[in-house]
Write a protein that holds these residues in place. Sequence first.
Motif, short mmCIF file in Angstrom:
data_model
loop_
_atom_site.label_atom_id
_atom_site.label_comp_id
_atom_site.label_asym_id
_atom_site.label_seq_id
_atom_site.Cartn_x
_atom_site.Cartn_y
_atom_site.Cartn_z
N GLN A 274 0.85 -1.21 0.00
CA GLN A 274 0.00 0.00 0.00
C GLN A 274 0.88 1.25 0.00
N ARG A 275 1.95 1.22 0.77
CA ARG A 275 2.87 2.36 0.78
C ARG A 275 3.52 2.54 -0.59
N MET A 276 3.88 1.42 -1.22
CA MET A 276 4.48 1.50 -2.56
C MET A 276 3.48 2.07 -3.55
N MET A 277 2.25 1.66 -3.47
CA MET A 277 1.22 2.19 -4.37
C MET A 277 0.98 3.68 -4.12
N ASP A 278 1.01 4.07 -2.84
CA ASP A 278 0.86 5.50 -2.53
C ASP A 278 2.03 6.30 -3.10
N LEU A 279 3.24 5.76 -2.97
CA LEU A 279 4.41 6.43 -3.51
C LEU A 279 4.30 6.56 -5.03
N MET A 280 3.92 5.49 -5.70
CA MET A 280 3.77 5.53 -7.15
C MET A 280 2.67 6.51 -7.55
N ASP A 281 1.60 6.51 -6.79
CA ASP A 281 0.49 7.42 -7.09
C ASP A 281 0.91 8.87 -6.91
N ASN A 282 1.73 9.14 -5.91
CA ASN A 282 2.17 10.51 -5.65
C ASN A 282 3.22 10.99 -6.63
N THR A 283 3.96 10.07 -7.25
CA THR A 283 5.07 10.50 -8.09
C THR A 283 4.79 10.34 -9.58
N LEU A 284 4.38 9.18 -9.99
CA LEU A 284 4.32 8.91 -11.43
C LEU A 284 3.03 9.37 -12.09
N TRP A 285 1.90 9.08 -11.48
CA TRP A 285 0.64 9.31 -12.17
C TRP A 285 -0.08 10.57 -11.73
N ASN A 286 0.58 11.42 -11.01
CA ASN A 286 -0.07 12.63 -10.52
C ASN A 286 0.75 13.84 -10.95
N LEU B 61 8.34 16.20 -4.19
CA LEU B 61 9.36 17.24 -3.98
C LEU B 61 10.61 16.66 -3.33
N ASP B 62 10.43 15.77 -2.38
CA ASP B 62 11.58 15.14 -1.72
C ASP B 62 12.38 14.30 -2.71
N ILE B 63 11.68 13.56 -3.57
CA ILE B 63 12.37 12.72 -4.55
C ILE B 63 13.12 13.57 -5.56
N VAL B 64 12.48 14.62 -6.06
CA VAL B 64 13.14 15.51 -7.02
C VAL B 64 14.34 16.19 -6.36
#
Length: 88
Positions: A8-20, A28-31
């Motif tokens: 679920q955390r992985m899906m949230d991370l993917m949702d926050n970064t790739l598809w949004n 912002l933290d990843i960038v």
Amino acid sequence: ANEDIGSQRMMDLMDNTLWNRNMKDVTLDIVDLLVRQIYAGIRSYTVQSVELKFNCFFLMPLMNEFNAFLRQEMEGAFDDNLDGVFDV
């Protein structure tokens, strides 16, 4: 249950970064981390290149002249006292 939380955390991370398209805190933290990593690599490469060029600039004349200097010193030592050269 533990694997479900991790996925679920992985899906949230993917949702926050790739598809949004909205920049959220995780994005912002990843960038920020990626930009810091890229600039650290550029800085390391630049320092390494400059260091190599300075070493070549300052050390090459020494390396070119050192063998002649060493030969003169050794020949002088051999001419003066051959037994003293190998006396340890």
